[in-house]
Design a protein around this motif. Structure first.
Motif, PDB file in Angstrom:
ATOM      1  N   GLN A  73       9.515   9.034  -3.576  1.00  0.00           N
ATOM      2  CA  GLN A  73      10.493   9.502  -2.987  1.00  0.00           C
ATOM      3  C   GLN A  73      12.075   8.477  -3.612  1.00  0.00           C
ATOM      4  O   GLN A  73      12.378   7.579  -2.912  1.00  0.00           O
ATOM      5  CB  GLN A  73      10.537   9.359  -1.510  1.00  0.00           C
ATOM      6  N   CYS A  86      14.039   5.917  -1.360  1.00  0.00           N
ATOM      7  CA  CYS A  86      12.925   5.928   0.624  1.00  0.00           C
ATOM      8  C   CYS A  86      11.994   5.153   0.541  1.00  0.00           C
ATOM      9  O   CYS A  86      11.290   4.756   0.043  1.00  0.00           O
ATOM     10  CB  CYS A  86      13.592   7.104   0.853  1.00  0.00           C
ATOM     11  N   ILE A 121      10.588  10.440   8.523  1.00  0.00           N
ATOM     12  CA  ILE A 121      11.467   8.860   9.017  1.00  0.00           C
ATOM     13  C   ILE A 121      12.151   9.331   7.346  1.00  0.00           C
ATOM     14  O   ILE A 121      11.003   8.330   6.889  1.00  0.00           O
ATOM     15  CB  ILE A 121      11.341   7.909   9.736  1.00  0.00           C
ATOM     16  N   HIS A 122      12.967   8.412   6.673  1.00  0.00           N
ATOM     17  CA  HIS A 122      13.720   7.855   5.737  1.00  0.00           C
ATOM     18  C   HIS A 122      14.146   7.207   5.682  1.00  0.00           C
ATOM     19  O   HIS A 122      15.253   6.724   6.760  1.00  0.00           O
ATOM     20  CB  HIS A 122      14.584   9.267   4.812  1.00  0.00           C
ATOM     21  N   ILE A 168      10.445   3.986   2.512  1.00  0.00           N
ATOM     22  CA  ILE A 168       8.920   4.152   3.573  1.00  0.00           C
ATOM     23  C   ILE A 168       8.347   5.253   2.734  1.00  0.00           C
ATOM     24  O   ILE A 168       7.364   5.047   2.647  1.00  0.00           O
ATOM     25  CB  ILE A 168       9.443   5.007   5.095  1.00  0.00           C
ATOM     26  N   HIS A 169       8.595   6.037   1.530  1.00  0.00           N
ATOM     27  CA  HIS A 169       7.840   6.896   0.197  1.00  0.00           C
ATOM     28  C   HIS A 169       7.903   6.804  -0.846  1.00  0.00           C
ATOM     29  O   HIS A 169       8.181   7.288  -2.027  1.00  0.00           O
ATOM     30  CB  HIS A 169       8.426   8.440   1.089  1.00  0.00           C
TER      31      HIS A 169
END
Ligand SMILES: [Cu+2]
Length: 323
Positions: A316, A308, A228-229, A310-311
């Motif tokens: 990212q 991103c 998921i991004h 999440i990352h």
């Protein structure tokens, strides 16, 4: 040796059942990443391992995952709601179950701490084929096959695991090296890719800053089944944390999904100011109507960084240059 000690050890040998060979200890690697963290292996290595009854398997973590044996039950949902807040499901985050597995009961390793390290050991007490999952990366699964007597050795199994992991990371690296941005007129498509057969995810947007003419639209399109991004422009602000631990007076913390990271903003244009967020982008073809792409039109020349959320910690982020 005196007669009495001889007799004693002989008796002891007779009392020990002949099938009780010492248990063999096997190792499975969980995940893995390239040194620059651009490629993330969403797999267990080796994917399937054959062991003997009474043997142990130790999972050695090399990424942010969990090992969950469902014991015939359903996979725990990723999040749990409390009022209008969403929390990371503690059934995924924290260890559950004892240290033996016979095909029944939920057994979970929990997730690695901030240092990324974790090892998790289970003893398998009954022949059978036991599949297990990472509940964080949809489609990431492995198998433990328990037989009366294993045919291989732990060293050979680990070597096979390392070879599988190397092949996965090499495939991801090759994909990133030739990752195209598609152009259709004034629309540019940035694919967010992974491969469920080769079991990797690419945790980068583009290799180089993406240069587009003013007035162009950029679409980020999810083509990865594992991850998921988000696509988030912060206009110079520090990107907000995706998961926020909330310490409790006793017991483990609760982990809140930051509403600022989850909630999509409504704008379709970006001029280099303000906070613009896609919200979570999900794998394509997901059930329901979860978004799997996000588009923005760039109205103002400049160099714009995005993340991103999440990352972000594994690098990212991307850059759009508008001319
Ligand atoms: Cu991401």
């Amino acid at each position: 040796m005196t007669w009495s000690t001889y007799l004693f050890s002989a008796l002891l040998a007779m009392m020990t059942p002949t099938h009780a060979a010492p248990p063999t200890r096997w190792t499975v690697i969980v995940g893995g990443a390239t040194a620059d963290t651009s490629i993330y292996a969403n797999a267990f290595f080796p994917q399937a391992i054959e062991i003997g009854v009474g043997d142990t398997v130790t999972w050695t973590f090399e990424g942010f995952h969990n090992v969950a044996f469902l014991g015939g039950g359903a996979a725990p949902p990723f999040s749990v709601s409390e009022g209008d807040k969403m929390y990371w499901n503690p059934l995924i985050l924290f260890p559950a179950g004892d240290n033996t597995y016979d095909g029944t009961g939920y057994h979970n390793s929990g997730v690695p701490g901030p240092d990324g390290r974790l090892s998790y050991t289970l003893t398998f007490t009954k022949p059978g084929r036991y599949s297990y999952i990472c509940a964080i990366h949809s489609g990431m699964r492995g198998m433990v096959i328990v037989t009366d007597k294993a045919t291989g050795t732990p060293a050979a199994a680990l070597q096979r695991g390392r070879a599988e992991q190397a092949a996965t990371l090499a495939a991801g690296r090759a994909r990133l090296a030739s990752l195209p941005v598609e152009r259709h007129g004034t629309t540019f498509v940035v694919p967010l890719v992974g491969n469920s057969q080769q079991r990797y995810s690419v945790l980068r947007f583009t290799r180089e800053p993406l240069v587009v003419p003013r007035g162009s639209t950029v679409t980020w399109a999810m083509r990865d089944t594992f991850e998921i991004h988000t696509v988030t422009f912060t206009s110079g602000e520090k990107p907000p944390q995706f998961a926020v631990p909330e310490p409790q007076s006793s017991g483990p913390p609760k982990v809140l999904f930051n509403p600022k990271a989850l909630a999509p903003t409504t704008t379709t244009q970006y001029d280099g100011t303000g906070y613009v967020n896609s919200g979570m982008l999900f794998p394509p073809g997901n059930p329901g109507t979860l978004p799997s792409s996000f588009s923005l039109t760039f109205t103002t020349p400049g160099r714009f960084e995005y993340w991103c959320l999440i990352h972000a910690e594994v690098g990212q982020r991307g850059t759009i240059v508008v001319r």
